[in-house]
Design a protein around this motif. Sequence first.
Motif, mmCIF file in Angstrom:
data_model
loop_
_atom_site.group_PDB
_atom_site.id
_atom_site.type_symbol
_atom_site.label_atom_id
_atom_site.label_comp_id
_atom_site.label_asym_id
_atom_site.label_seq_id
_atom_site.Cartn_x
_atom_site.Cartn_y
_atom_site.Cartn_z
ATOM 1 N N ASP A 12 -53.959 3.574 7.313
ATOM 2 C CA ASP A 12 -55.310 3.303 6.565
ATOM 3 C C ASP A 12 -56.056 2.000 6.918
ATOM 4 O O ASP A 12 -57.030 1.867 7.012
ATOM 5 C CB ASP A 12 -54.957 3.628 4.833
ATOM 6 C CG ASP A 12 -54.317 4.768 4.727
ATOM 7 O OD1 ASP A 12 -55.021 5.866 5.086
ATOM 8 O OD2 ASP A 12 -53.137 4.642 3.974
ATOM 9 N N LYS A 13 -55.019 1.036 7.134
ATOM 10 C CA LYS A 13 -55.879 -0.238 7.140
ATOM 11 C C LYS A 13 -56.483 -0.063 8.689
ATOM 12 O O LYS A 13 -57.468 -0.852 9.238
ATOM 13 C CB LYS A 13 -54.702 -1.484 7.176
ATOM 14 C CG LYS A 13 -54.564 -1.889 5.612
ATOM 15 C CD LYS A 13 -53.750 -3.000 5.459
ATOM 16 C CE LYS A 13 -53.397 -3.970 6.265
ATOM 17 N NZ LYS A 13 -52.514 -4.855 5.916
ATOM 18 N N LEU A 14 -55.791 0.367 9.686
ATOM 19 C CA LEU A 14 -55.951 0.455 10.943
ATOM 20 C C LEU A 14 -57.211 1.276 11.197
ATOM 21 O O LEU A 14 -58.423 0.542 11.989
ATOM 22 C CB LEU A 14 -55.086 1.036 12.136
ATOM 23 C CG LEU A 14 -55.568 1.192 13.349
ATOM 24 C CD1 LEU A 14 -55.736 -0.091 14.127
ATOM 25 C CD2 LEU A 14 -54.287 1.887 14.353
ATOM 26 N N TYR A 164 -54.544 0.668 -3.918
ATOM 27 C CA TYR A 164 -55.207 0.788 -5.235
ATOM 28 C C TYR A 164 -56.520 1.108 -5.346
ATOM 29 O O TYR A 164 -57.246 0.740 -6.618
ATOM 30 C CB TYR A 164 -54.983 -0.710 -5.785
ATOM 31 C CG TYR A 164 -53.491 -1.342 -5.524
ATOM 32 C CD1 TYR A 164 -52.742 -0.950 -6.766
ATOM 33 C CD2 TYR A 164 -52.849 -1.855 -4.730
ATOM 34 C CE1 TYR A 164 -51.307 -1.307 -6.706
ATOM 35 C CE2 TYR A 164 -51.670 -2.388 -4.561
ATOM 36 C CZ TYR A 164 -50.864 -2.109 -5.755
ATOM 37 O OH TYR A 164 -49.422 -2.549 -5.693
ATOM 38 N N ASP A 165 -57.302 1.726 -4.484
ATOM 39 C CA ASP A 165 -58.831 2.037 -4.369
ATOM 40 C C ASP A 165 -59.177 2.723 -5.490
ATOM 41 O O ASP A 165 -60.313 2.445 -6.169
ATOM 42 C CB ASP A 165 -59.147 2.522 -3.075
ATOM 43 C CG ASP A 165 -59.372 1.747 -2.293
ATOM 44 O OD1 ASP A 165 -59.327 0.275 -2.302
ATOM 45 O OD2 ASP A 165 -59.469 2.090 -0.910
ATOM 46 N N CYS A 166 -58.466 3.557 -6.051
ATOM 47 C CA CYS A 166 -58.723 4.411 -7.248
ATOM 48 C C CYS A 166 -58.951 3.900 -8.408
ATOM 49 O O CYS A 166 -59.317 4.486 -9.425
ATOM 50 C CB CYS A 166 -57.678 5.708 -7.178
ATOM 51 S SG CYS A 166 -56.170 5.586 -7.327
ATOM 52 N N HIS A 191 -63.112 -7.046 0.886
ATOM 53 C CA HIS A 191 -62.479 -8.097 0.978
ATOM 54 C C HIS A 191 -62.290 -8.170 2.496
ATOM 55 O O HIS A 191 -62.153 -9.074 3.228
ATOM 56 C CB HIS A 191 -61.111 -7.974 0.109
ATOM 57 C CG HIS A 191 -60.602 -6.378 0.202
ATOM 58 N ND1 HIS A 191 -61.401 -5.511 -0.564
ATOM 59 C CD2 HIS A 191 -59.386 -6.180 0.730
ATOM 60 C CE1 HIS A 191 -60.456 -4.623 -0.267
ATOM 61 N NE2 HIS A 191 -59.335 -4.823 0.308
ATOM 62 N N ARG A 192 -61.859 -6.819 2.788
ATOM 63 C CA ARG A 192 -61.289 -6.731 4.566
ATOM 64 C C ARG A 192 -62.591 -7.124 5.336
ATOM 65 O O ARG A 192 -62.611 -7.966 6.260
ATOM 66 C CB ARG A 192 -60.671 -5.485 4.682
ATOM 67 C CG ARG A 192 -60.257 -5.378 6.167
ATOM 68 C CD ARG A 192 -59.159 -4.107 6.171
ATOM 69 N NE ARG A 192 -58.229 -4.508 5.299
ATOM 70 C CZ ARG A 192 -57.749 -3.787 4.131
ATOM 71 N NH1 ARG A 192 -58.497 -2.877 3.667
ATOM 72 N NH2 ARG A 192 -56.607 -3.989 3.708
ATOM 73 N N ALA A 193 -63.806 -6.548 5.070
ATOM 74 C CA ALA A 193 -64.964 -6.509 5.838
ATOM 75 C C ALA A 193 -65.422 -8.159 5.983
ATOM 76 O O ALA A 193 -65.693 -8.569 6.775
ATOM 77 C CB ALA A 193 -66.025 -5.517 5.389
#
Length: 208
Positions: A12-14, A164-166, A191-193
């Motif tokens: 998912d992170k990739l 935890y997105d939901c 946060h990642r972007a």
Amino acid sequence: MPKVISATANPDKLREISAIFKSLWGEPVEIIARPRELPETIEDGETLEENARLKAKDVFDSISGGELDTLDEPTFIIADDTGLSVDALNGAPGVRSARFAGENATYADNVAKLLAELGDEVNRAAHFSTVIVALFLDGLELVTGGSIEGKILTEPRGNGGFGYDCIFEPTEGGGKTFAEMTAAEKDNLSHRARAINSLREILEQFKD
Ligand code: IMP
């Protein structure tokens, strides 16, 4: 073309990292997945930065002297460690976000535990933080971060995203949880972007 070796073992992170690079980088970037044969990194650091560095180092050590090591610069390993910090839980789950409900916890287990721990607490403030360690093959290391504020809902909403997105509604998200957004909408403010964009800004300066 710059090559980026992702140290994440999380698909998912990739997916997000690849999409963010595609939209943010000024030029095409080739994302190379973490070598499959590499065992998962033991994330026993006490901070997101320590854990990101452990992941980056594992990949660095595994490719040293190998085929990827001989690639032209700029090639770097990118490791992301992310945590969700909830104010009313004194910053938990934080660095323990992946294993909040136990060693082999699923996303659903972690969400259920978080909702149970928060109960009917009225202070639902929380933030996601990502720390990125970019490790170049010559040993240069850059560390950047990104975060986003929001609140924890009382029940899940939306089917997109992961983790935890939901149950996380970012303050700047127009009332949607990350899981109710399209991937592009999440990538626009996550946060990642933000952490990857800050890496991009630093690398831009190096070019001058
Ligand atoms: P990691 O240690 O950085 O792989 O991530 C820790 C845990 O945080 C993951 O297992 C997910 O449950 C959660 N997580 C990481 N990034 C996100 C995100 O962007 N949205 C929701 N949950 C996330």
